[in-house]
Design a protein around this motif. Sequence first.
Motif, PDB file in Angstrom:
ATOM      1  N   TRP A 170      53.520  42.218  45.677  1.00  0.00           N
ATOM      2  CA  TRP A 170      53.175  41.550  44.526  1.00  0.00           C
ATOM      3  C   TRP A 170      52.962  40.215  44.826  1.00  0.00           C
ATOM      4  O   TRP A 170      53.836  39.525  45.391  1.00  0.00           O
ATOM      5  CB  TRP A 170      54.265  41.844  43.627  1.00  0.00           C
ATOM      6  CG  TRP A 170      54.485  43.122  42.882  1.00  0.00           C
ATOM      7  CD1 TRP A 170      54.400  44.502  43.363  1.00  0.00           C
ATOM      8  CD2 TRP A 170      54.390  43.526  41.436  1.00  0.00           C
ATOM      9  NE1 TRP A 170      54.666  45.401  42.379  1.00  0.00           N
ATOM     10  CE2 TRP A 170      54.584  44.983  41.214  1.00  0.00           C
ATOM     11  CE3 TRP A 170      54.113  42.701  40.070  1.00  0.00           C
ATOM     12  CZ2 TRP A 170      54.514  45.528  39.874  1.00  0.00           C
ATOM     13  CZ3 TRP A 170      54.355  43.308  38.762  1.00  0.00           C
ATOM     14  CH2 TRP A 170      54.357  44.750  38.950  1.00  0.00           C
ATOM     15  N   VAL A 174      51.468  37.579  39.726  1.00  0.00           N
ATOM     16  CA  VAL A 174      50.503  38.663  39.365  1.00  0.00           C
ATOM     17  C   VAL A 174      50.689  39.096  37.834  1.00  0.00           C
ATOM     18  O   VAL A 174      49.716  39.265  37.153  1.00  0.00           O
ATOM     19  CB  VAL A 174      50.970  39.918  40.245  1.00  0.00           C
ATOM     20  CG1 VAL A 174      52.419  40.442  39.580  1.00  0.00           C
ATOM     21  CG2 VAL A 174      49.869  41.145  40.022  1.00  0.00           C
ATOM     22  N   ASP A 186      47.411  40.886  37.208  1.00  0.00           N
ATOM     23  CA  ASP A 186      46.175  40.726  37.673  1.00  0.00           C
ATOM     24  C   ASP A 186      45.860  41.884  38.989  1.00  0.00           C
ATOM     25  O   ASP A 186      46.672  41.653  40.006  1.00  0.00           O
ATOM     26  CB  ASP A 186      45.913  39.176  38.294  1.00  0.00           C
ATOM     27  CG  ASP A 186      44.614  39.056  39.055  1.00  0.00           C
ATOM     28  OD1 ASP A 186      43.791  40.023  39.430  1.00  0.00           O
ATOM     29  OD2 ASP A 186      44.400  37.850  39.297  1.00  0.00           O
ATOM     30  N   ASP A 187      45.165  42.746  38.866  1.00  0.00           N
ATOM     31  CA  ASP A 187      45.213  43.917  40.059  1.00  0.00           C
ATOM     32  C   ASP A 187      44.823  43.539  41.478  1.00  0.00           C
ATOM     33  O   ASP A 187      45.065  43.998  42.513  1.00  0.00           O
ATOM     34  CB  ASP A 187      44.320  44.798  39.459  1.00  0.00           C
ATOM     35  CG  ASP A 187      44.800  46.059  38.610  1.00  0.00           C
ATOM     36  OD1 ASP A 187      45.899  46.557  38.973  1.00  0.00           O
ATOM     37  OD2 ASP A 187      44.251  46.178  37.295  1.00  0.00           O
ATOM     38  N   THR A 188      43.926  42.308  41.244  1.00  0.00           N
ATOM     39  CA  THR A 188      43.741  41.610  42.473  1.00  0.00           C
ATOM     40  C   THR A 188      44.629  40.875  43.420  1.00  0.00           C
ATOM     41  O   THR A 188      44.494  40.593  44.605  1.00  0.00           O
ATOM     42  CB  THR A 188      42.262  40.704  42.416  1.00  0.00           C
ATOM     43  OG1 THR A 188      42.999  39.752  41.799  1.00  0.00           O
ATOM     44  CG2 THR A 188      41.447  41.174  41.605  1.00  0.00           C
ATOM     45  N   ILE A 190      47.710  42.510  43.989  1.00  0.00           N
ATOM     46  CA  ILE A 190      48.574  43.571  44.344  1.00  0.00           C
ATOM     47  C   ILE A 190      48.197  43.880  45.740  1.00  0.00           C
ATOM     48  O   ILE A 190      46.716  44.149  45.990  1.00  0.00           O
ATOM     49  CB  ILE A 190      48.423  44.739  43.332  1.00  0.00           C
ATOM     50  CG1 ILE A 190      49.087  44.323  42.156  1.00  0.00           C
ATOM     51  CG2 ILE A 190      49.127  46.134  43.872  1.00  0.00           C
ATOM     52  CD1 ILE A 190      50.589  44.241  41.905  1.00  0.00           C
ATOM     53  N   ASN A 207      57.000  49.059  43.088  1.00  0.00           N
ATOM     54  CA  ASN A 207      56.699  48.945  41.766  1.00  0.00           C
ATOM     55  C   ASN A 207      57.562  48.137  41.063  1.00  0.00           C
ATOM     56  O   ASN A 207      58.131  48.252  40.105  1.00  0.00           O
ATOM     57  CB  ASN A 207      56.651  50.455  40.675  1.00  0.00           C
ATOM     58  CG  ASN A 207      58.114  51.373  41.234  1.00  0.00           C
ATOM     59  OD1 ASN A 207      59.112  50.474  42.026  1.00  0.00           O
ATOM     60  ND2 ASN A 207      58.334  52.448  40.902  1.00  0.00           N
TER      61      ASN A 207
END
Length: 452
Positions: A170, A174, A186-188, A190, A207
């Motif tokens: 992470w 994020v 923001d998935d970019t 991860i 997680n």
Amino acid sequence: MGSFENRPGQLHLNAFLMSVGHHEASWRLPESDPYADQSVEHFQNLARIAERGKLDSLFLADGPVLWDQVGRRPSGVLEPTLLLTALAGATSRIGLIATASTTYNEPYNLARRFGSLDIISGGRAGWNIVTTAGLDAARNFNLDHLPAHKERYERAAEFVDVSLKLWDSWDDDVIVADKSTGVWGDDTKIYPPEHRGRYYSVAGALNVPRSAQGHPVLVQAGSSENGRNFAAKYAEAVFTAHQTLSDAQEFYDDLKRRTAEHGRDPDHIKILPGIVPIIGRTVAEAQALEAELERLIRPEYALAQLAGLLGIEASELSLDAPLPANLPEEEQIEGAKSRRTLVVNLGRRENLTVRELIGRLGGGRGHLTFTGTAVQVADKIEQWYSGGAADGFNIMAPVLPSGLEAFVDQVVPILQERGRFRTEYTGRTLREHYGLPRPANRNTVRDAVPVL
């Protein structure tokens, strides 16, 4: 009071907690609660005492095995990350370090557990990395033999590499939490590890987000050749055991040198030997407590443990004779190599009988035991710190809670008056207590921190 002024700065102090004390006979004293190993309230009280003394951290040892014959001493050991979670709620500043094995865990589960403790505590967690010696532990995990010493450290290195990738999966920012657009993160930002190595294959991101201190402080306990190389590459604090100032200085110099050879700042690894302080208002009072504790040892239990450490049968030891001359060579030992060497050297150097050696080991299992007044204990600590043998100490009170109270109320004020220890916390994370930088995410600062 001695004069130890040749090294500037302040030292670090941890409280190493063990049920009712580190001395194996401490539970037999009238003041001791023989059920304290099962009491969260007992450990919360110890945590508050240590935090009152402004100590850097609490430390819990652990192993996936029943350590002793239950006849010998309180043998219940609560899982340390769970116990430290309870202690996190009872404290606000003190660090929380737990031991966990790289041989009998999986990286994802363990990284998640320590990452969670780090967030719950506000960035106060540390992981004491061990490879776990002993066939009894191996047999609890579908193994009929103990993995070789070298293999355990090779596995540990990959385990830590994967854990670091998971904690860095992470980015720090994020989480967007934009209610108006309906975007929580923001998935970019991860970064799944996609790790495939010799021992471990871990694909997905953790997680658990990064914590206030980036990730838990990495601690290591082990002084063998493999242990020293591992610590130089990964550790930010090292727990070790030494009986003499010269041995401690050799270890300190060697490990700082190895750390520099790995391209790391030697100041970013804190070397913290253990000390068992038996404290009295007078020397006679301290010696009387030491004698009473030694009197309460049941040698038949200690004999079996010593034999196991030496790699021989208990029948080969005689209580009133020195150690046998023909002990197995170190190369034949796959267990706790450095601790075995320390114990053998202690017995040989001081020409101790087995009974005397058992008495010396009863308080700290090879760690330095020092008996005297609070001033004398402070002098000893300052001598080792100023002499370049330690950056601080693990305080292993022989009896709990009274031994920790004596250290906090009598020794800590002396060190504070000499300017050797903090009078207030200046930070909130364990890294801040140790003077360690917050690690950058290896996925976003590739030029500054190499990806492992």
